[in-house]
Write a protein that holds these residues in place. Structure first.
Motif, PDB file in Angstrom:
ATOM      1  N   UNK A   8      -2.765  -0.236  35.955  1.00 39.10           N
ATOM      2  CA  UNK A   8      -3.449  -1.504  35.711  1.00 39.10           C
ATOM      3  C   UNK A   8      -4.872  -1.349  35.205  1.00 39.10           C
ATOM      4  N   UNK A   9      -5.400  -0.139  35.266  1.00 44.63           N
ATOM      5  CA  UNK A   9      -6.783   0.075  34.829  1.00 44.63           C
ATOM      6  C   UNK A   9      -6.878   0.052  33.306  1.00 44.63           C
ATOM      7  N   UNK A  10      -8.095  -0.136  32.844  1.00 48.45           N
ATOM      8  CA  UNK A  10      -8.408  -0.010  31.426  1.00 48.45           C
ATOM      9  C   UNK A  10      -9.128   1.317  31.233  1.00 48.45           C
ATOM     10  N   UNK A  11      -8.733   2.049  30.217  1.00 46.14           N
ATOM     11  CA  UNK A  11      -9.341   3.359  29.988  1.00 46.14           C
ATOM     12  C   UNK A  11      -9.637   3.511  28.496  1.00 46.14           C
ATOM     13  N   UNK A  12     -10.738   4.182  28.199  1.00 47.52           N
ATOM     14  CA  UNK A  12     -11.142   4.369  26.799  1.00 47.52           C
ATOM     15  C   UNK A  12     -11.363   5.847  26.505  1.00 47.52           C
ATOM     16  N   UNK A  13     -10.875   6.259  25.351  1.00 44.95           N
ATOM     17  CA  UNK A  13     -11.081   7.628  24.881  1.00 44.95           C
ATOM     18  C   UNK A  13     -11.917   7.589  23.618  1.00 44.95           C
ATOM     19  N   UNK A  14     -12.757   8.599  23.475  1.00 45.80           N
ATOM     20  CA  UNK A  14     -13.602   8.692  22.292  1.00 45.80           C
ATOM     21  C   UNK A  14     -13.353   9.972  21.547  1.00 45.80           C
ATOM     22  N   UNK A  15     -13.729   9.957  20.290  1.00 42.69           N
ATOM     23  CA  UNK A  15     -13.502  11.105  19.430  1.00 42.69           C
ATOM     24  C   UNK A  15     -14.574  11.077  18.341  1.00 42.69           C
ATOM     25  N   UNK A  16     -15.116  12.228  17.998  1.00 44.65           N
ATOM     26  CA  UNK A  16     -16.045  12.296  16.871  1.00 44.65           C
ATOM     27  C   UNK A  16     -15.509  13.291  15.847  1.00 44.65           C
ATOM     28  N   UNK A  17     -15.827  13.066  14.582  1.00 44.86           N
ATOM     29  CA  UNK A  17     -15.357  13.948  13.526  1.00 44.86           C
ATOM     30  C   UNK A  17     -16.535  14.323  12.637  1.00 44.86           C
ATOM     31  N   UNK A  18     -16.423  15.483  11.994  1.00 43.95           N
ATOM     32  CA  UNK A  18     -17.586  16.021  11.279  1.00 43.95           C
ATOM     33  C   UNK A  18     -17.553  15.767   9.769  1.00 43.95           C
ATOM     34  N   UNK A  19     -16.364  15.565   9.191  1.00 47.55           N
ATOM     35  CA  UNK A  19     -16.284  15.402   7.735  1.00 47.55           C
ATOM     36  C   UNK A  19     -16.447  13.930   7.363  1.00 47.55           C
ATOM     37  N   UNK A  20     -17.601  13.582   6.832  1.00 51.10           N
ATOM     38  CA  UNK A  20     -17.884  12.184   6.514  1.00 51.10           C
ATOM     39  C   UNK A  20     -16.991  11.659   5.386  1.00 51.10           C
ATOM     40  N   UNK A  21     -16.330  12.555   4.644  1.00 56.04           N
ATOM     41  CA  UNK A  21     -15.450  12.126   3.553  1.00 56.04           C
ATOM     42  C   UNK A  21     -14.042  11.787   4.044  1.00 56.04           C
ATOM     43  N   UNK A  22     -13.778  11.952   5.322  1.00 53.91           N
ATOM     44  CA  UNK A  22     -12.438  11.664   5.857  1.00 53.91           C
ATOM     45  C   UNK A  22     -12.065  10.218   5.595  1.00 53.91           C
ATOM     46  N   UNK A  23     -10.803  10.008   5.260  1.00 58.34           N
ATOM     47  CA  UNK A  23     -10.349   8.662   4.901  1.00 58.34           C
ATOM     48  C   UNK A  23      -9.312   8.095   5.854  1.00 58.34           C
ATOM     49  N   UNK A  24      -8.562   8.955   6.526  1.00 57.85           N
ATOM     50  CA  UNK A  24      -7.462   8.475   7.371  1.00 57.85           C
ATOM     51  C   UNK A  24      -7.645   8.990   8.787  1.00 57.85           C
ATOM     52  N   UNK A  25      -7.314   8.111   9.726  1.00 57.63           N
ATOM     53  CA  UNK A  25      -7.545   8.426  11.137  1.00 57.63           C
ATOM     54  C   UNK A  25      -6.353   7.929  11.945  1.00 57.63           C
ATOM     55  N   UNK A  26      -6.016   8.699  12.984  1.00 57.23           N
ATOM     56  CA  UNK A  26      -4.826   8.367  13.761  1.00 57.23           C
ATOM     57  C   UNK A  26      -5.051   8.741  15.215  1.00 57.23           C
ATOM     58  N   UNK A  27      -4.273   8.124  16.074  1.00 51.96           N
ATOM     59  CA  UNK A  27      -4.080   8.613  17.430  1.00 51.96           C
ATOM     60  C   UNK A  27      -2.616   9.003  17.576  1.00 51.96           C
ATOM     61  N   UNK A  28      -2.400  10.228  18.050  1.00 50.03           N
ATOM     62  CA  UNK A  28      -1.068  10.703  18.383  1.00 50.03           C
ATOM     63  C   UNK A  28      -0.998  10.857  19.894  1.00 50.03           C
ATOM     64  N   UNK A  29       0.214  10.787  20.404  1.00 48.30           N
ATOM     65  CA  UNK A  29       0.446  10.991  21.830  1.00 48.30           C
ATOM     66  C   UNK A  29       1.344  12.217  21.974  1.00 48.30           C
ATOM     67  N   UNK A  30       1.002  13.079  22.945  1.00 48.75           N
ATOM     68  CA  UNK A  30       1.855  14.235  23.217  1.00 48.75           C
ATOM     69  C   UNK A  30       2.147  14.299  24.701  1.00 48.75           C
TER      70      UNK A  30
END
Lengths: 108, 115
Positions: A16-38
């Motif tokens: 029932x809790x709310x949880x947040x994950x963060x991520x930073x990336x270094x290549x400013x030219x990146x165009x596509x972003x995803x979250x995958x689950x494993x």
């Protein structure tokens, strides 16, 4: 500096809790972003793509901040079945670069 | 009707041996990939093939040789196995390369242990 950085966790939350994950990336030219689950000892599976305007899929909300090169994933009303590792994925120089993942453990 | 399949699922072998991992996709995709996930769970691309042609080779030792007999198959052959090759190897496919909004579909992985 790694191309994609995530807090490895684990994040231990009650159902029932709310949880947040963060991520930073270094290549400013990146165009596509995803979250995958494993899941443990399984293959990664696409959870959701991340769009510039932010997007929502049920209990999951993804946001992108290009200026800060920062991506987030918010999970509301956590379920036991949400327990898994969440991988932040960025396209960089025409290939997908995976973060090391953030482990989430949802307990009853 | 598995979309991306790999064999074997587990592979235990001695240092110095040569082994192969097979991958097949029945999704009709043009692009296939090999990834390595090490003990720290870091997943890193090794190779990418588009319609049987190599398009990405990520500074992988030349002991690793991918082979694509047709666009539905991408096999990985490893010569002279070393302890550091122990990892989980994932095959993946996507509809097109260079269109990285395409979803990549992963196989179940091959857990390689080198003794």
């Amino acid at each position: 500096r790694k191309e994609v950085e995530q807090d490895p966790g684990p994040f231990n939350v009650p159902e029932g809790a709310t949880v947040a994950f963060n991520c930073t990336y270094s290549n400013s030219a990146s165009q596509s972003f995803f979250w995958y689950r494993q899941d443990c000892r399984k293959e990664p599976k696409l959870l959701m793509s991340v769009y510039s305007s932010g997007n929502e899929d049920g209990r999951f909300t993804a946001q992108l901040n290009r200026a800060s090169q920062y991506i987030s994933l918010l999970i509301r009303d956590s379920k036991l079945s949400d327990s898994a590792t969440y991988l932040c994925v960025v396209n960089s120089f025409q290939k997908l670069v995976f973060g090391t993942g953030t482990r989430l453990l949802v307990s009853p | 009707d598995t979309a991306v399949s790999q064999t074997p699922k587990y592979l235990v072998t001695q240092m110095g041996n040569d082994k192969s991992i097979k991958c097949e996709q029945n999704l009709g995709h043009d692009t296939m990939y090999w990834y390595k996930q090490d003990s720290k769970k870091f997943l890193k691309i090794m190779f990418s093939y588009n319609n049987k042609e190599l398009i990405i080779n990520e500074t992988v030792p030349n002991r690793f040789s991918p082979k694509s007999p047709d666009k539905a198959h991408l096999n990985l052959h490893i010569n002279s196995l070393e302890l550091g090759d122990s990892a989980v190897y994932f095959c993946a496919s996507s509809q097109e390369s260079g269109v990285l909004t395409d979803t990549q579909y992963f196989g179940p992985g091959t857990r390689l242990t080198v003794l």
